[in-house]
Design a protein around this motif. Structure first.
Motif, PDB file in Angstrom:
ATOM      1  N   GLU A 119      59.271 -13.049  29.078  1.00  0.00           N
ATOM      2  CA  GLU A 119      59.787 -12.931  27.709  1.00  0.00           C
ATOM      3  C   GLU A 119      59.233 -11.693  27.017  1.00  0.00           C
ATOM      4  O   GLU A 119      58.036 -11.431  27.053  1.00  0.00           O
ATOM      5  N   GLU A 142      69.331  -4.739  25.638  1.00  0.00           N
ATOM      6  CA  GLU A 142      69.128  -5.725  26.694  1.00  0.00           C
ATOM      7  C   GLU A 142      69.669  -5.223  28.035  1.00  0.00           C
ATOM      8  O   GLU A 142      69.081  -5.480  29.085  1.00  0.00           O
ATOM      9  N   SER A 146      67.490  -4.557  31.489  1.00  0.00           N
ATOM     10  CA  SER A 146      67.807  -5.149  32.788  1.00  0.00           C
ATOM     11  C   SER A 146      67.765  -4.100  33.893  1.00  0.00           C
ATOM     12  O   SER A 146      67.452  -4.431  35.033  1.00  0.00           O
ATOM     13  N   THR A 153      63.177 -11.171  31.462  1.00  0.00           N
ATOM     14  CA  THR A 153      64.276 -12.111  31.691  1.00  0.00           C
ATOM     15  C   THR A 153      64.846 -12.669  30.397  1.00  0.00           C
ATOM     16  O   THR A 153      65.926 -13.255  30.399  1.00  0.00           O
ATOM     17  N   SER A 154      64.103 -12.518  29.285  1.00  0.00           N
ATOM     18  CA  SER A 154      64.641 -12.940  27.990  1.00  0.00           C
ATOM     19  C   SER A 154      64.027 -12.072  26.899  1.00  0.00           C
ATOM     20  O   SER A 154      62.903 -11.588  27.021  1.00  0.00           O
ATOM     21  N   ALA A 156      63.353 -11.998  22.737  1.00  0.00           N
ATOM     22  CA  ALA A 156      63.317 -12.686  21.442  1.00  0.00           C
ATOM     23  C   ALA A 156      63.266 -11.609  20.365  1.00  0.00           C
ATOM     24  O   ALA A 156      62.386 -10.754  20.369  1.00  0.00           O
TER      25      ALA A 156
END
Length: 182
Positions: A119, A142, A146, A153-154, A156
């Motif tokens: 995260e 995002e 990647s 992977t995420s 916030a």
């Protein structure tokens, strides 16, 4: 002069490979699925060795500048280097590189990265500094993450509001007709 060939999107390609392997596992026999997975591994090893050779030659002949910098700044090449565990930069440097590739330096900053869960917390400034609202293209950020830092992977998102503007304080001499203060 030929036009440059469009590079495949690393994220979409990864998803497509996963879909194809999943389809083989679901609809094929076990031997066919195992062969397909082995084929993917063999190709990954082959391309990984080629990428390792490229990095070795570039570093040996150019040092830290030149083609090496261009290779590390390219999203496709960078994602391949990460995929094969050949990227010379750590995750923090690659996260910074991803953010720099899609936004101005002061629009987004890293609040925290938790590598054990993948995260990344990003803080988005509430204003571009000019009162115009400086919105960040979150999907672009995002997508860059990647490619440059797939261990994220995420994401916030947090928004930092700009401090309210204080009223302008005028300091000057009193007008000559003003009464003296007693």
């Amino acid at each position: 002069m030929t036009a440059p060939v469009a590079a495949p999107d690393a994220e979409l390609t990864g998803r497509r490979v996963e879909e194809l392997l999943d389809r083989l596992i679901e609809h094929g026999d076990a031997a066919t699925a195992a062969t397909a997975e082995e084929l993917v591994r063999v190709l990954m090893d082959f391309y990984g060795a080629g990428l390792a050779r490229i990095m070795h030659l570039v570093e040996r002949r150019t040092g830290a500048d030149g083609p090496r910098a261009a290779l590390l700044g390219d999203a496709l090449v960078s994602s391949l280097l990460v995929l094969h565990d050949l990227h010379p930069e750590d995750a923090a440097a690659r996260i910074d590189r991803a953010l720099a590739s899609v936004r101005s330096q002061d629009a987004v900053e890293v609040a925290e990265f938790a590598p054990e869960i993948g995260e990344l917390r990003l803080t988005e400034s509430g204003s571009g500094g000019c009162g115009c609202g400086g919105a960040v293209d979150r999907p672009a950020v995002e997508g860059a993450l990647s490619c440059f830092a797939p261990e994220v992977t995420s994401v916030a998102w947090e928004t930092r509001r700009a401090a309210p503007e204080l009223p302008l304080l005028q300091i000057s001499r009193r007008p000559p007709t003003a009464a003296p203060v007693s």
